[in-house]
Design an enzyme around this catalytic site. Structure first.
Site, PDB file in Angstrom:
ATOM      1  N   GLY A   7     -14.494  -0.024   2.715  1.00 31.31           N
ATOM      2  CA  GLY A   7     -13.669  -0.526   3.799  1.00 31.31           C
ATOM      3  C   GLY A   7     -13.327   0.575   4.790  1.00 31.31           C
ATOM      4  O   GLY A   7     -13.393   1.763   4.489  1.00 31.31           O
ATOM      5  N   ASN A 102      -1.840   0.495  -4.898  1.00 32.77           N
ATOM      6  CA  ASN A 102      -0.497   0.703  -5.427  1.00 32.77           C
ATOM      7  C   ASN A 102      -0.324  -0.002  -6.760  1.00 32.77           C
ATOM      8  O   ASN A 102      -1.038  -0.949  -7.078  1.00 32.77           O
ATOM      9  CB  ASN A 102       0.537   0.184  -4.427  1.00 32.77           C
ATOM     10  CG  ASN A 102       0.534   0.995  -3.148  1.00 32.77           C
ATOM     11  OD1 ASN A 102       0.666   2.213  -3.179  1.00 32.77           O
ATOM     12  ND2 ASN A 102       0.377   0.326  -2.018  1.00 32.77           N
ATOM     13  N   LYS A 185       5.273   6.766  -7.317  1.00 31.62           N
ATOM     14  CA  LYS A 185       4.920   6.076  -6.070  1.00 31.62           C
ATOM     15  C   LYS A 185       5.225   4.580  -6.184  1.00 31.62           C
ATOM     16  O   LYS A 185       5.720   3.951  -5.225  1.00 31.62           O
ATOM     17  CB  LYS A 185       3.432   6.291  -5.770  1.00 31.62           C
ATOM     18  CG  LYS A 185       2.853   5.423  -4.651  1.00 31.62           C
ATOM     19  CD  LYS A 185       3.392   5.788  -3.284  1.00 31.62           C
ATOM     20  CE  LYS A 185       2.829   4.877  -2.191  1.00 31.62           C
ATOM     21  NZ  LYS A 185       1.369   4.941  -2.039  1.00 31.62           N
TER      22      LYS A 185
END
Length: 304
Positions: A7, A102, A185
């Site tokens: 991508g 994530n 994170k």
């Protein structure tokens, strides 16, 4: 090192573009429409640290035939399954897959498809979005990337990618604590994404409202509790930084999930928030409220 970036969206396009700008061997695996746009206009990055338009080598899934040394995977979680089918011909015996998604659920999916030995851990910190003309807009000077073997070792392939990232203009670090980094994170992202998406406002607006700071910090504590119970208690410097981010008066901090809602786009409710809730060993009412809100939004988006 031959690098395939899956991508050329806001994240993959930025990091891949900076690698390409620094002279690295980078190819972008794209859908035909995105490939045609980049062939016509170039890969455009607009950034406070420097604009650039690049003639980027691209390939579509039907033309992908040879393995790459490293596959940088930065798609949205809801596109992961289709991306894995597209990228499979590029994953050879010596390939490493570096996801920049994530949360943690994607590791299980990647392990099942390609084998744990091929899958690195990774996370990034950057604010980017796609402009209407397809350009990548870097929203602030920050651009960081951490990656490493999940067993904590510094392998030749991790060191090789760290060398490839040198001189690119973004901060890249080979980490011996990459799973801990990913959990922190996740805590940070969920604290900000769940609060700003549920309240439809930046952090500073929420905390200035009655009960707002209590809500945001309570949500943060729920995330911390899940991480701690899962064996990844956040480290104190991280906690100090996160608390500061969530209590700065007038903060304009939002999350990409919030921006996706404003634009009527899809969100990663299950991968980021739902999966975290599934690991909870204590009540998490604020997280559940945010998740219900997001699932209701998704239902309206799909017309269900």
């Amino acid at each position: 090192m031959r690098i395939l970036v899956v991508g050329a969206g806001a994240i993959g396009g930025y990091f891949g573009g900076r690698l390409l700008q620094a002279g690295r061997d980078v190819t972008f695996l794209l859908r035909p429409k995105r490939a045609a746009l980049i062939a016509e206009r170039g890969l455009v990055i607009r950034s406070p640290v420097g604009d650039v338009t690049l003639q980027a080598p691209t390939v579509t899934a039907d033309k992908l035939a040879t393995p790459y040394d490293l596959i940088l995977l930065s798609c949205k979680a809801y596109d992961l399954e289709s991306a894995l089918s597209d990228v499979a011909p590029a994953v050879g015996p010596g390939s490493a897959v570096l996801p920049m998604l994530n949360g943690m659920r994607h590791l299980d999916i990647l392990d099942a498809r390609f084998g744990p030995a091929r899958v690195l851990g990774g996370q990034c910190g950057i604010g980017t979005t796609l402009d209407a003309d397809g350009a990548i807009r870097h929203l602030n000077p920050m651009a960081t990337m951490g990656f490493g073997e999940r067993d904590g070792s510094l392998s030749p392939r991790v060191n090789a990618f760290a060398e490839a990232c040198a001189g690119t203009g973004f901060d890249a670090k080979a980490s011996t604590t990459v799973l801990q980094d990913m959990w922190e994170k996740w805590v940070l992202l969920t604290s900000i994404a769940a609060s700003t998406s549920a309240m439809r406002a930046p952090v500073g607006v929420i905390t200035a409202a009655p009960g707002g700071e209590e809500f945001v910090l309570g949500l943060m504590e729920e995330c911390i509790g899940i991480a701690t119970a899962s064996g990844h208690a956040p480290r104190q410097p991280f906690l100090d930084r996160l608390r500061g981010m969530l209590t700065t008066p007038g903060s304009k901090q939002t999350a990409s999930m919030f921006r996706d809602i404003l634009n009527g786009g899809r969100v990663e409710a299950d991968h980021i928030i739902g999966d975290l809730i599934s690991r909870a060993q204590a009540p998490v009412p604020r997280l559940r409220f945010a998740y219900t809100h997001l699932k209701a939004y998704e239902a309206q988006l799909t017309g269900l």
